[in-house]
Design a protein around this motif. Structure first.
Motif, short mmCIF file in Angstrom:
data_model
loop_
_atom_site.label_atom_id
_atom_site.label_comp_id
_atom_site.label_asym_id
_atom_site.label_seq_id
_atom_site.Cartn_x
_atom_site.Cartn_y
_atom_site.Cartn_z
N LEU A 1 103.06 90.22 90.15
CA LEU A 1 102.80 91.05 91.31
C LEU A 1 104.05 91.81 91.73
N LYS A 2 103.88 93.09 92.02
CA LYS A 2 104.99 93.89 92.54
C LYS A 2 105.58 93.22 93.78
N GLY A 3 106.91 93.13 93.82
CA GLY A 3 107.56 92.62 95.01
C GLY A 3 107.96 91.16 94.94
N ILE A 4 107.51 90.42 93.90
CA ILE A 4 107.87 88.99 93.86
C ILE A 4 108.96 88.73 92.81
N GLU A 5 109.66 89.79 92.41
CA GLU A 5 110.66 89.66 91.35
C GLU A 5 111.76 88.65 91.68
N HIS A 6 112.03 88.44 92.96
CA HIS A 6 113.13 87.55 93.34
C HIS A 6 112.66 86.15 93.72
N CYS A 7 111.41 85.84 93.45
CA CYS A 7 110.96 84.48 93.74
C CYS A 7 111.30 83.58 92.55
N ILE A 8 110.84 82.35 92.60
CA ILE A 8 111.18 81.36 91.57
C ILE A 8 110.62 81.73 90.20
N MET A 9 109.72 82.71 90.16
CA MET A 9 109.13 83.17 88.90
C MET A 9 110.21 83.49 87.86
N ILE A 10 111.30 84.13 88.28
CA ILE A 10 112.36 84.51 87.35
C ILE A 10 112.94 83.27 86.68
N LYS A 11 113.18 82.23 87.47
CA LYS A 11 113.74 80.99 86.92
C LYS A 11 112.77 80.37 85.92
N ASN A 12 111.47 80.40 86.22
CA ASN A 12 110.46 79.85 85.31
C ASN A 12 110.51 80.53 83.95
N ILE A 13 110.55 81.86 83.96
CA ILE A 13 110.55 82.62 82.71
C ILE A 13 111.88 82.47 81.99
N GLN A 14 112.97 82.52 82.75
CA GLN A 14 114.30 82.41 82.15
C GLN A 14 114.50 81.07 81.45
N GLN B 1 93.37 80.21 74.02
CA GLN B 1 93.80 79.47 72.83
C GLN B 1 95.26 79.78 72.48
N ASN B 2 95.96 80.46 73.38
CA ASN B 2 97.33 80.86 73.11
C ASN B 2 98.27 79.66 73.22
N LYS B 3 98.83 79.23 72.10
CA LYS B 3 99.73 78.07 72.10
C LYS B 3 101.02 78.36 72.86
N SER B 4 101.44 79.62 72.86
CA SER B 4 102.64 79.98 73.61
C SER B 4 102.41 79.82 75.11
N LEU B 5 101.22 80.17 75.57
CA LEU B 5 100.88 79.97 76.97
C LEU B 5 100.92 78.50 77.32
N ASN B 6 100.37 77.66 76.46
CA ASN B 6 100.38 76.22 76.72
C ASN B 6 101.81 75.70 76.80
N ALA B 7 102.68 76.19 75.92
CA ALA B 7 104.09 75.78 75.96
C ALA B 7 104.75 76.23 77.26
N PHE B 8 104.40 77.43 77.72
CA PHE B 8 104.94 77.96 78.98
C PHE B 8 104.49 77.10 80.16
N LEU B 9 103.23 76.72 80.16
CA LEU B 9 102.70 75.87 81.23
C LEU B 9 103.40 74.52 81.26
N GLN B 10 103.62 73.95 80.08
CA GLN B 10 104.30 72.65 80.00
C GLN B 10 105.73 72.76 80.51
N GLY C 1 103.82 83.52 68.46
CA GLY C 1 104.74 83.31 69.58
C GLY C 1 104.78 84.44 70.57
N GLN C 2 103.65 85.06 70.86
CA GLN C 2 103.60 86.15 71.83
C GLN C 2 103.06 85.63 73.16
N LEU C 3 103.70 86.06 74.24
CA LEU C 3 103.24 85.69 75.58
C LEU C 3 103.34 86.91 76.48
N ARG C 4 102.19 87.33 77.02
CA ARG C 4 102.13 88.51 77.91
C ARG C 4 101.98 88.02 79.34
#
Length: 280
Positions: free
Chosen positions: A98-111, A264-273, A91-94
């Motif tokens: 990009l510097k400067g995009i901390e306030h874009c929708i990326m935060i919501k995706n990860i959260q 082959q990272n299953k955690s990455l696949n779950a993140f994409l889904q 269950g590891q996902l790295r």
């Protein structure tokens, strides 16, 4: 005391109706009643006051409900952790970004992903576009949130897959005392003679490669910067800067997630889904 007894207790507490609770749990009403009876015998006190018309929690039941909810939540987290431990990558996902995009929708995706995967080991890496994409190329991260303007190509397309996350219009950032700050919006003609601060280190007018440093420069100068709209959420500088819409500007700032095609990272696949589900 067992998990099924606690589930029955919590469901009856929510519905205050044994019939509805049994329907929600897909078991018989008799089974629900027996679970509650055995739980009360174990605890040594009544959880509900029951008559033919009403069901309500006793005072002890109200207090015990808080603990029961915590136990069920912990049980669910434990179950999820066991599922992850069966995965090869535990269950590891790295995630690089990009510097400067901390306030874009990326935060919501990860959260949103983390809320359903709290035991996953999520590691974050922040760097310039060139450096963060190099980390991905060398398998030091599993995926990268990066950006492109207009039709700039995705790097190493033969190696990477990518998903478009969101596109932002551009705004013009400037000091609130700037001569143009009173305008409701600007077009490129309004700012063509202004001194622009940009973040591209390959550009001859380069001033800063860090958004905080760029904002500091704008706060103390009369320069302007054309930036993606999400930078308006950098609260620390709202006292000093204003952000005006840039009209008739066809280019947009595109956020992408990119990853190795052969991952082959299953955690990455779950993140994409998870992200694809949000985009639906």
């Amino acid at each position: 005391m067992n998990i099924q007894q606690l589930k029955c207790f919590v469901e009856v507490s929510k519905t205050l109706n044994f019939t509805k609770a049994s329907q929600n749990l897909f078991i018989s009403q008799t089974a629900v009643s027996n679970h509650i009876k055995h739980l009360e015998e174990t605890l040594g006190f009544h959880l509900f006051i029951r008559n033919k018309k009403h069901v309500q929690l006793t005072q002890q039941g109200k207090i015990f409900l808080k603990s029961a909810l915590k136990v069920l939540e912990a049980n669910q987290e434990c179950y999820q952790m066991i599922q992850y431990l069966h995965h090869e990558n535990f269950g590891q996902l790295r995630i690089g970004y990009l510097k400067g995009i901390e306030h874009c929708i990326m935060i919501k995706n990860i959260q949103n992903f983390y809320q359903h995967n709290k035991h996953m080991d999520i590691q974050l890496y922040r760097d310039s576009r060139q450096e963060i994409e190099e980390l991905l190329k060398n398998h030091k991260v599993d995926c990268v949130f990066t950006a492109r303007v207009g039709h700039d190509p995705i790097p190493f397309e033969d190696q990477f897959d990518y998903l478009h996350i969101y596109s932002y219009p551009f705004v013009v950032a400037m000091n609130k005392n700037h001569i143009l700050s009173s305008y409701p919006s600007l077009d490129y003609f309004d700012i063509k003679n202004q001194t622009h601060v940009i973040m591209d280190t390959s550009h001859p007018d380069f001033k800063s490669h860090d958004l905080d440093t760029l904002f500091m420069h704008l706060a103390i100068s009369q320069d302007t910067a054309i930036l993606a709209q999400f930078v308006e959420d950098y609260y620390a500088y709202q006292k000093y800067l204003c952000f005006l819409p840039l009209k008739d500007f066809s280019q947009q700032f595109h956020i992408y997630l990119i990853w190795h095609k052969n991952s082959q990272n299953k955690s990455l696949n779950a993140f994409l889904q998870s992200i694809k589900k949000e985009k639906e």
